[in-house]
Enzyme design. Sequence first.
Site, PDB file in Angstrom:
ATOM      1  N   ARG A  18     -38.056 -25.570 -20.246  1.00  0.00           N
ATOM      2  CA  ARG A  18     -36.960 -26.515 -20.009  1.00  0.00           C
ATOM      3  C   ARG A  18     -37.341 -27.939 -20.383  1.00  0.00           C
ATOM      4  NH1 ARG A  18     -35.862 -25.958 -14.060  1.00  0.00           N
ATOM      5  NH2 ARG A  18     -38.093 -25.609 -14.127  1.00  0.00           N
ATOM      6  N   ASN A  36     -33.184 -22.553 -15.711  1.00  0.00           N
ATOM      7  CA  ASN A  36     -33.681 -21.194 -15.500  1.00  0.00           C
ATOM      8  C   ASN A  36     -32.593 -20.396 -14.801  1.00  0.00           C
ATOM      9  OD1 ASN A  36     -36.230 -21.631 -16.576  1.00  0.00           O
ATOM     10  ND2 ASN A  36     -37.173 -22.060 -14.613  1.00  0.00           N
TER      11      ASN A  36
END
Length: 89
Positions: A18, A36
């Site tokens: 990320r 996520n």
Amino acid sequence: MIRRRVIVHGEVQGVGFRYSARFEAARNGVAGWVRNRPDGTVEAEIEGDEASVAGMLEWFAEGPPGAVVHRTEVSTLDPAGDRGFRVTG
């Protein structure tokens, strides 16, 4: 402006995916978000000009060092006018 949702399958959580995506989004000049998901995938929505989004989608297909991307699912969305790129979830 175009917008795409991408779901990245593979070993993509716990490898800095990320935060690397946030860096790549800034480099490619795209807006949106990344997070996520509980099923172990990473989901993102990205928005920008066609070339910038295409570059970001190529990055998602590879991921950062340490990630193992098995496949990506890409779908088309209507632009939302996002500004900036954020990491959520």
